[in-house]
Design a protein around this motif. Structure first.
Motif, PDB file in Angstrom:
ATOM      1  N   ILE A   5       0.756  -1.270   0.195  1.00 20.93           N
ATOM      2  CA  ILE A   5       0.212   0.003  -0.084  1.00 20.93           C
ATOM      3  C   ILE A   5       0.822   1.197   0.051  1.00 20.93           C
ATOM      4  O   ILE A   5       0.666   2.206  -0.831  1.00 20.93           O
ATOM      5  CB  ILE A   5      -1.031   0.049   1.296  1.00 20.93           C
ATOM      6  N   TYR A   6       1.843   1.252   0.761  1.00 23.55           N
ATOM      7  CA  TYR A   6       2.716   2.653   1.064  1.00 23.55           C
ATOM      8  C   TYR A   6       3.456   2.466  -0.251  1.00 23.55           C
ATOM      9  O   TYR A   6       3.906   3.612  -0.894  1.00 23.55           O
ATOM     10  CB  TYR A   6       3.624   2.396   2.149  1.00 23.55           C
ATOM     11  N   ARG A   7       3.919   1.513  -0.990  1.00 24.18           N
ATOM     12  CA  ARG A   7       4.730   1.367  -2.301  1.00 24.18           C
ATOM     13  C   ARG A   7       4.214   2.156  -3.123  1.00 24.18           C
ATOM     14  O   ARG A   7       4.783   2.856  -3.891  1.00 24.18           O
ATOM     15  CB  ARG A   7       5.390   0.281  -2.376  1.00 24.18           C
ATOM     16  N   TYR A   8       2.835   1.997  -3.423  1.00 28.69           N
ATOM     17  CA  TYR A   8       2.140   2.418  -4.508  1.00 28.69           C
ATOM     18  C   TYR A   8       1.334   3.609  -4.257  1.00 28.69           C
ATOM     19  O   TYR A   8       0.989   4.353  -5.232  1.00 28.69           O
ATOM     20  CB  TYR A   8       1.060   1.278  -4.829  1.00 28.69           C
ATOM     21  N   ALA A   9       1.283   4.131  -2.935  1.00 26.07           N
ATOM     22  CA  ALA A   9       0.921   5.423  -2.796  1.00 26.07           C
ATOM     23  C   ALA A   9       1.589   6.017  -1.584  1.00 26.07           C
ATOM     24  O   ALA A   9       0.904   6.291  -0.439  1.00 26.07           O
ATOM     25  CB  ALA A   9      -0.604   5.387  -2.355  1.00 26.07           C
ATOM     26  N   PRO A  10       2.922   6.447  -1.698  1.00 18.46           N
ATOM     27  CA  PRO A  10       3.616   6.899  -0.556  1.00 18.46           C
ATOM     28  C   PRO A  10       3.079   8.218   0.014  1.00 18.46           C
ATOM     29  O   PRO A  10       3.356   8.593   0.976  1.00 18.46           O
ATOM     30  CB  PRO A  10       4.979   6.805  -0.959  1.00 18.46           C
ATOM     31  N   ASN A  11       2.487   9.161  -0.874  1.00 14.42           N
ATOM     32  CA  ASN A  11       2.119  10.443  -0.609  1.00 14.42           C
ATOM     33  C   ASN A  11       0.582  10.543   0.016  1.00 14.42           C
ATOM     34  O   ASN A  11       0.293  11.672   0.460  1.00 14.42           O
ATOM     35  CB  ASN A  11       2.088  11.200  -1.865  1.00 14.42           C
ATOM     36  N   THR A  12      -0.091   9.394  -0.015  1.00 20.07           N
ATOM     37  CA  THR A  12      -1.447   9.409   0.493  1.00 20.07           C
ATOM     38  C   THR A  12      -1.783   8.526   1.500  1.00 20.07           C
ATOM     39  O   THR A  12      -2.832   8.403   2.197  1.00 20.07           O
ATOM     40  CB  THR A  12      -2.491   9.047  -0.797  1.00 20.07           C
ATOM     41  N   ALA A  13      -0.878   7.200   1.467  1.00 19.26           N
ATOM     42  CA  ALA A  13      -1.287   6.071   2.634  1.00 19.26           C
ATOM     43  C   ALA A  13      -0.214   6.403   3.577  1.00 19.26           C
ATOM     44  O   ALA A  13       0.960   6.421   3.552  1.00 19.26           O
ATOM     45  CB  ALA A  13      -0.873   4.902   1.981  1.00 19.26           C
ATOM     46  N   THR A  14      -0.645   6.247   4.921  1.00 24.30           N
ATOM     47  CA  THR A  14       0.172   6.488   5.918  1.00 24.30           C
ATOM     48  C   THR A  14       0.116   4.741   6.717  1.00 24.30           C
ATOM     49  O   THR A  14      -1.102   4.379   6.721  1.00 24.30           O
ATOM     50  CB  THR A  14      -0.408   7.252   7.149  1.00 24.30           C
ATOM     51  N   VAL A  15       1.297   4.376   6.918  1.00 20.55           N
ATOM     52  CA  VAL A  15       1.260   2.907   7.369  1.00 20.55           C
ATOM     53  C   VAL A  15       2.049   3.070   8.723  1.00 20.55           C
ATOM     54  O   VAL A  15       3.136   3.730   8.739  1.00 20.55           O
ATOM     55  CB  VAL A  15       2.211   2.021   6.483  1.00 20.55           C
ATOM     56  N   PHE A  16       1.418   2.172   9.776  1.00 15.40           N
ATOM     57  CA  PHE A  16       2.003   2.078  11.194  1.00 15.40           C
ATOM     58  C   PHE A  16       2.237   0.718  11.573  1.00 15.40           C
ATOM     59  O   PHE A  16       1.448  -0.102  10.836  1.00 15.40           O
ATOM     60  CB  PHE A  16       0.974   2.685  12.197  1.00 15.40           C
ATOM     61  N   GLN A  17       3.320   0.529  12.168  1.00 15.91           N
ATOM     62  CA  GLN A  17       3.915  -0.929  12.484  1.00 15.91           C
ATOM     63  C   GLN A  17       3.933  -1.005  13.986  1.00 15.91           C
ATOM     64  O   GLN A  17       3.939  -0.239  14.733  1.00 15.91           O
ATOM     65  CB  GLN A  17       5.084  -1.137  11.986  1.00 15.91           C
ATOM     66  N   TRP A  18       3.065  -2.368  14.581  1.00 16.35           N
ATOM     67  CA  TRP A  18       3.333  -2.449  15.926  1.00 16.35           C
ATOM     68  C   TRP A  18       3.932  -3.716  16.255  1.00 16.35           C
ATOM     69  O   TRP A  18       3.797  -4.768  15.190  1.00 16.35           O
ATOM     70  CB  TRP A  18       1.516  -3.053  16.298  1.00 16.35           C
ATOM     71  N   PHE A  19       5.009  -3.523  16.973  1.00 15.04           N
ATOM     72  CA  PHE A  19       5.972  -4.352  17.295  1.00 15.04           C
ATOM     73  C   PHE A  19       6.015  -4.715  18.800  1.00 15.04           C
ATOM     74  O   PHE A  19       6.127  -4.005  19.533  1.00 15.04           O
ATOM     75  CB  PHE A  19       7.229  -3.961  16.877  1.00 15.04           C
ATOM     76  N   TYR A  20       5.531  -5.815  19.054  1.00 13.34           N
ATOM     77  CA  TYR A  20       5.278  -6.581  20.523  1.00 13.34           C
ATOM     78  C   TYR A  20       6.180  -7.773  20.670  1.00 13.34           C
ATOM     79  O   TYR A  20       6.012  -8.623  20.089  1.00 13.34           O
ATOM     80  CB  TYR A  20       3.877  -6.756  20.706  1.00 13.34           C
ATOM     81  N   LYS A  21       7.120  -7.750  21.745  1.00 14.56           N
ATOM     82  CA  LYS A  21       8.109  -8.898  21.993  1.00 14.56           C
ATOM     83  C   LYS A  21       8.045  -9.198  23.402  1.00 14.56           C
ATOM     84  O   LYS A  21       8.715 -10.212  23.792  1.00 14.56           O
ATOM     85  CB  LYS A  21       9.244  -8.533  21.530  1.00 14.56           C
ATOM     86  N   ALA A  22       7.058  -8.818  24.191  1.00 16.45           N
ATOM     87  CA  ALA A  22       7.083  -9.096  25.868  1.00 16.45           C
ATOM     88  C   ALA A  22       6.497 -10.638  25.854  1.00 16.45           C
ATOM     89  O   ALA A  22       5.475 -11.080  25.489  1.00 16.45           O
ATOM     90  CB  ALA A  22       6.204  -8.276  26.460  1.00 16.45           C
ATOM     91  N   LYS A  23       7.300 -11.676  26.701  1.00 17.74           N
ATOM     92  CA  LYS A  23       6.890 -12.786  26.963  1.00 17.74           C
ATOM     93  C   LYS A  23       7.286 -12.960  28.231  1.00 17.74           C
ATOM     94  O   LYS A  23       8.326 -13.565  28.774  1.00 17.74           O
ATOM     95  CB  LYS A  23       7.705 -13.982  26.034  1.00 17.74           C
ATOM     96  N   LEU A  24       6.139 -12.697  29.288  1.00 25.83           N
ATOM     97  CA  LEU A  24       6.352 -13.082  30.662  1.00 25.83           C
ATOM     98  C   LEU A  24       5.222 -14.004  31.506  1.00 25.83           C
ATOM     99  O   LEU A  24       4.117 -14.459  30.702  1.00 25.83           O
ATOM    100  CB  LEU A  24       5.908 -11.504  31.123  1.00 25.83           C
TER     101      LEU A  24
END
Length: 79
Positions: A5-24
């Motif tokens: 999505i970002y590659r084809y519309a970098p000026n109009t699409a906003t992409v966020f990433q969620w990175f979670y690694k807690a293992k308790l």
């Protein structure tokens, strides 16, 4: 999917990433200790489960849940 999505519309699409690694604490649902953080492990803190079932969670898990909830609340308010 998001990268495309970002590659084809970098000026109009906003992409966020969620990175979670807690293992308790105790094993959750279908996740084994050897598996690291499992696909659904981020759902417990997002929905405040460590506060609703305190006997099953560590203090650090409640801290993480509080941080995640505040992060999402801030993201919703400010973007």
């Amino acid at each position: 999917f998001s990268k495309n999505i970002y590659r084809y519309a970098p000026n109009t699409a906003t992409v966020f990433q969620w990175f979670y690694k807690a293992k308790l604490g105790n094993e959750k649902m279908i996740c084994n200790k050897w598996a690291g953080t499992c696909h659904c492990d981020d759902l417990y803190p997002v929905f405040g489960i460590p506060f609703r079932q305190p006997q099953s969670y560590l203090n650090r898990e409640r801290d993480i849940s509080n941080e995640v909830i505040n992060f999402i609340k801030s993201f919703i308010r400010t973007g």
